[in-house]
Write a protein that holds these residues in place. Structure first.
Motif, short mmCIF file in Angstrom:
data_model
loop_
_atom_site.label_atom_id
_atom_site.label_comp_id
_atom_site.label_asym_id
_atom_site.label_seq_id
_atom_site.Cartn_x
_atom_site.Cartn_y
_atom_site.Cartn_z
N SER A 1 13.11 -5.13 6.33
CA SER A 1 11.79 -4.88 5.74
C SER A 1 11.48 -3.40 5.62
O SER A 1 10.54 -3.02 4.92
CB SER A 1 10.71 -5.57 6.59
N GLU A 2 12.25 -2.54 6.30
CA GLU A 2 12.00 -1.10 6.20
C GLU A 2 12.22 -0.59 4.78
O GLU A 2 11.63 0.43 4.38
CB GLU A 2 12.93 -0.35 7.16
N HIS A 3 13.05 -1.28 4.03
CA HIS A 3 13.35 -0.85 2.66
C HIS A 3 12.52 -1.62 1.63
O HIS A 3 12.82 -1.57 0.44
CB HIS A 3 14.84 -1.05 2.37
N MET A 4 11.49 -2.34 2.08
CA MET A 4 10.63 -3.11 1.17
C MET A 4 9.21 -2.58 1.24
O MET A 4 8.77 -2.07 2.27
CB MET A 4 10.61 -4.60 1.57
N SER A 5 8.50 -2.76 0.12
CA SER A 5 7.07 -2.46 0.11
C SER A 5 6.33 -3.63 0.76
O SER A 5 6.91 -4.69 1.01
CB SER A 5 6.58 -2.25 -1.32
N ALA A 6 5.05 -3.43 1.01
CA ALA A 6 4.27 -4.51 1.62
C ALA A 6 4.25 -5.75 0.73
O ALA A 6 4.36 -6.89 1.20
CB ALA A 6 2.84 -4.03 1.90
N ARG A 7 4.11 -5.53 -0.58
CA ARG A 7 4.11 -6.64 -1.53
C ARG A 7 5.45 -7.37 -1.53
O ARG A 7 5.50 -8.61 -1.54
CB ARG A 7 3.76 -6.15 -2.93
N GLU A 8 6.53 -6.64 -1.51
CA GLU A 8 7.86 -7.25 -1.50
C GLU A 8 8.10 -8.02 -0.21
O GLU A 8 8.70 -9.10 -0.22
CB GLU A 8 8.92 -6.18 -1.69
N THR A 9 7.64 -7.45 0.89
CA THR A 9 7.82 -8.13 2.18
C THR A 9 7.06 -9.45 2.20
O THR A 9 7.59 -10.49 2.63
CB THR A 9 7.31 -7.24 3.33
N ALA A 10 5.81 -9.43 1.75
CA ALA A 10 5.01 -10.66 1.73
C ALA A 10 5.63 -11.70 0.80
O ALA A 10 5.71 -12.89 1.15
CB ALA A 10 3.58 -10.35 1.27
N SER A 11 6.11 -11.27 -0.37
CA SER A 11 6.73 -12.21 -1.31
C SER A 11 8.00 -12.81 -0.72
O SER A 11 8.26 -14.02 -0.86
CB SER A 11 7.04 -11.48 -2.62
N TYR A 12 8.79 -11.96 -0.05
CA TYR A 12 10.04 -12.44 0.56
C TYR A 12 9.75 -13.49 1.63
O TYR A 12 10.39 -14.55 1.68
CB TYR A 12 10.78 -11.25 1.17
N LEU A 13 8.78 -13.20 2.50
CA LEU A 13 8.45 -14.14 3.57
C LEU A 13 7.83 -15.43 3.01
O LEU A 13 8.10 -16.53 3.52
CB LEU A 13 7.48 -13.49 4.57
#
Length: 412
Positions: free
Chosen positions: A224-236
């Motif tokens: 998740s260090e290489h993801m934005s907050a939006r990308e992290t939420a979408s991934y989860l």
């Protein structure tokens, strides 16, 4: 014309002495003989046709007859009253027959108007009834969908010109919006089970034998260090959608999401003997779904995802836990803690595996037909004074038959 005849045949009272209804004029002075008065209606009174249809009048002693003159027709009503002199008196009235016809026509017209108005009123009532019934039918149909928690299928009720119906529609639409918002945070499957089992009574905290499942993504913090907050939420969100579908397809209850992990359990609020087998099938369904996702990710040049899953069976407290208006239907107790420790133990036992599933001996004991199991050994878990026998399950082994399950009594 009103008249009184006394002394046999003498007219002593006549209301139209100036001009008779027939148009004749007399200069006679009362009393005068009926035949000498010059009133053709009184002169012919004894030759008239008696009207037998007036039964009520006849019962009261009133004679009703029709008298015809040279130019017109009259209706006469008369009654004989004895006792006032040697000869009985005759008191009566007569009037033109055309007035009766006019009244009959007036009454007939009024009746026709009344019938027409009644028909129109009935038609308006039917129209209004259908207009009112339509939104009520729509309300009943949408309410059935709400009752089955098919909130995505509920259609908003249209506004109405009828104030009461409009208020109902607005209130119903607001209720559905509120349920949809609440359903975002409360698992739909759990809500449906609690409603079916009795809501408040079924949600009361109690001890029950459950099988708990805990998942965790390996190395998600570094990922998740290489993801934005939006990308992290979408991934989860995509990841949890897979987990939830796997849990609910086996009748389990998703308790909560903890970071990138999930806690789920079987055996409550529905009591079931195969809760251990259901949890293991869920773990393997998750492994199969993750493998497909990883294959797609690899084709796109992305890294494969690894998971750890812990499963443990034991007694736990399940039900509403909280305070005031902040309640949560959850599981608490040592069984939950052991499950989390098993998932963490996967770092050692299943290092390098795409999916590692660790189950306790208590869970495996309820799976006599389980082919894909290997004893990993006994481990001392953090927070426990005694060691725990741990088994490693093959994540891609054929799912055991649900009928090959020991009851809780047999397992003990």
């Amino acid at each position: 014309t009103t008249f009184i005849i006394a002394n046999g045949d003498d007219v002593v009272v006549h209301s139209d002495m100036k001009v008779f209804q027939t148009g004749e004029v007399t200069d006679k002075t009362l009393p005068v003989a009926r035949s000498g008065l010059g009133d053709p209606v009184l002169a012919a009174m004894n030759t008239g046709d008696r009207l037998e249809s007036f039964q009520k009048a006849a019962e009261l002693g009133i004679e009703v007859s029709r008298i015809e003159t040279a130019d017109d027709e009259f209706i006469m009503m008369r009654v004989v009253i004895p006792g006032y002199s040697d000869e009985p008196w005759i008191i009566g009235q007569y009037f033109r027959g055309v007035t009766i016809s006019r009244e009959v026509r007036r009454l007939t017209g009024s009746a026709a108007v009344g019938i027409g108005a009644l028909i129109i009123a009935v038609l308006i009532a039917i129209w209004m009834g259908r207009r009112v019934a339509r939104p009520l039918k729509a309300l009943a149909k949408q309410s059935e969908r709400v009752g089955s928690l098919a909130l995505d299928e509920v259609e908003p009720l249209p506004r109405s010109r009828v104030q009461e119906l409009d208020q109902v529609a607005v209130a119903f639409n607001s209720m559905v919006d509120g349920l949809k918002a609440m359903n975002t945070y409360v698992p739909r499957s759990l809500f449906a089970k609690l409603m079916r089992l009795g809501g408040k009574d079924a949600a009361g905290a109690r001890e029950a034998e459950l099988t708990i499942l805990f998942t965790d993504i390996v190395g998600f913090t570094a990922l998740s260090e290489h993801m934005s907050a939006r990308e992290t939420a979408s991934y989860l969100n995509d990841h949890f959608a897979i987990l939830v579908e796997a849990v609910e397809s086996e009748g389990g209850t998703v308790d909560k999401f903890i970071g990138d992990g999930m806690l789920a359990f079987w055996g409550a609020p529905d009591a079931r003997a195969d809760h251990a087998a259901a949890a293991v099938r869920t773990a393997r369904n998750i492994a199969a779904a993750l493998q497909k996702v990883n294959d797609q990710a690899e084709e796109c040049g992305q890294n494969r995802l690894c998971m750890r899953i812990g499963i443990h069976t034991g007694t736990a407290v399940v039900g509403n836990v909280g305070a005031l208006d902040r309640w949560n239907y959850t599981v608490v107790g040592d069984t939950v803690n052991v499950t989390e420790r098993l998932q963490t133990l996967g770092r050692e036992v299943g290092d390098g595996d795409e999916v590692v599933i660790l189950a306790s001996a208590e869970t495996v004991a309820r799976l006599p037909a389980e082919p894909g199991k290997d004893r990993a050994g006994e481990f001392s878990l953090r927070g426990r004074s005694t060691s725990l026998e741990v088994w490693k399950l093959d994540p891609f082994c054929a799912v055991p038959d649900a009928s090959a399950v020991l009851s809780p009594t047999a397992a003990e």
